[in-house]
Design a protein around this motif. Structure first.
Motif, PDB file in Angstrom:
ATOM      1  N   LEU A  20      -3.332  -0.322  75.360  1.00 43.31           N
ATOM      2  CA  LEU A  20      -3.025   0.872  76.148  1.00 43.31           C
ATOM      3  C   LEU A  20      -1.724   1.517  75.674  1.00 43.31           C
ATOM      4  N   ILE A  21      -0.692   0.715  75.489  1.00 41.72           N
ATOM      5  CA  ILE A  21       0.582   1.254  75.000  1.00 41.72           C
ATOM      6  C   ILE A  21       0.342   1.960  73.668  1.00 41.72           C
ATOM      7  N   ASN A  22      -0.413   1.316  72.788  1.00 41.32           N
ATOM      8  CA  ASN A  22      -0.677   1.921  71.484  1.00 41.32           C
ATOM      9  C   ASN A  22      -1.370   3.261  71.610  1.00 41.32           C
ATOM     10  N   SER A  23      -2.241   3.373  72.600  1.00 39.50           N
ATOM     11  CA  SER A  23      -2.946   4.640  72.763  1.00 39.50           C
ATOM     12  C   SER A  23      -1.983   5.763  73.145  1.00 39.50           C
ATOM     13  N   PHE A  24      -0.893   5.387  73.795  1.00 34.24           N
ATOM     14  CA  PHE A  24       0.101   6.411  74.148  1.00 34.24           C
ATOM     15  C   PHE A  24       0.968   6.789  72.955  1.00 34.24           C
ATOM     16  N   ILE A  25       1.300   5.812  72.137  1.00 37.40           N
ATOM     17  CA  ILE A  25       2.210   6.125  71.037  1.00 37.40           C
ATOM     18  C   ILE A  25       1.474   6.577  69.781  1.00 37.40           C
ATOM     19  N   LYS A  50      -3.497  -8.252  75.436  1.00 39.21           N
ATOM     20  CA  LYS A  50      -4.222  -7.433  74.461  1.00 39.21           C
ATOM     21  C   LYS A  50      -4.504  -6.054  75.029  1.00 39.21           C
ATOM     22  N   ARG A  51      -4.968  -6.058  76.266  1.00 33.49           N
ATOM     23  CA  ARG A  51      -5.275  -4.806  76.949  1.00 33.49           C
ATOM     24  C   ARG A  51      -4.008  -3.961  77.071  1.00 33.49           C
ATOM     25  N   PHE A  52      -2.943  -4.599  77.466  1.00 34.80           N
ATOM     26  CA  PHE A  52      -1.646  -3.948  77.622  1.00 34.80           C
ATOM     27  C   PHE A  52      -1.221  -3.296  76.315  1.00 34.80           C
ATOM     28  N   THR A  53      -1.245  -4.047  75.238  1.00 37.87           N
ATOM     29  CA  THR A  53      -0.842  -3.549  73.925  1.00 37.87           C
ATOM     30  C   THR A  53      -1.704  -2.382  73.491  1.00 37.87           C
TER      31      THR A  53
END
Lengths: 127, 127
Positions: free
Chosen positions: A112-117, A107-110
């Motif tokens: 964070l990735i979402n915050s970049f995209i 969840k954390r990973f997703t």
DNA sequence: TCAAGATATATCGGATTCAGATATATTGCA
DNA sequence: TGCAATATATCTGAATCCGATATATCTTGA
């Protein structure tokens, strides 16, 4: 031909998450786990034997799963013949805890990735 | 001490997605990209020099990014001295397309992973 | 009947990737 | 003046990836 880009490749972390998920629904064995993952992902996640068996062995050593051998008796053949063997894996309590950890980490990973995209989403959303 | 499990490790696919995302906001250079990623992920995503530079070179060869060298003039030193060099990377149109592909692939990836953990979520949600 | 394909587990080995360490050089600040 | 930060890049041992190989049994149908 290069690797396909349909989905990012699976790391061992993600593979472990998926395998633990499958096992959380009930005991299973290698071949079946691999088939379930392919079927449930419409063939996009493919865990080959050469990834799965070493991973299962590792998970067993770490105490995440416990195992039993099943002797499959042939229906037709000599009942004393040594049937095919099947190694069942079931989730140990340590594996359940690991699964919850992996879910949280994912969840954390997703997120964070979402915050970049996120910004690109807006930029890319030009109709 | 083993690897930390805070978030799953980054694959090159995911690293590329993040790097492309950063570059979609404007040109940048290696050191800065690495710092931005660390800062924006609260230090959970760390792209070391030994991963980043080979990746950037690869992306350049694939035509995803275009580059320029900047000669940074020292404020204090001899104006004729060879200053520090900085290699700027900017997104090429091919890189923009790749970014959109990676975003789509990531969405699919996340959605698939979620479909596996959905059942555990319910099971794990025992209060 | 018997060959082929599916089931089932497991390892090998070349290629790739990982990530800490190393190399080199400049700049800024205390 | 000396140390941390800036900046790019490679080296290298370890881990991982994944197709191929090995071995053996079971099922199905021509």
């Amino acid at each position: 031909m290069a690797r396909k880009t349909a989905t990012p490749q699976l790391t061992q972390d993600h593979t472990e998450l998926i395998v633990l998920s499958v096992l959380s629904e009930g005991p299973s064995y290698g071949y079946s786990i691999s088939k379930q993952i392919a079927a449930r992902s419409e063939d996009e996640f493919r865990i080959g034997a050469s990834q799965l068996y070493p991973l299962l062995t590792k998970m067993e050593k770490q105490g995440l799963v416990e195992t039993d051998w099943e002797e499959i008796k042939s229906k037709s053949a000599d009942p004393d013949a040594p049937g095919r063997k099947r190694k069942w894996y079931r989730l140990a309590s340590k594996g359940e805890r690991r699964l919850q950890q992996r879910i949280e980490a994912h969840k954390r990973f997703t997120s964070l990735i979402n915050s970049f995209i996120a910004t690109d989403q807006a930029a890319g959303a030009v109709a």
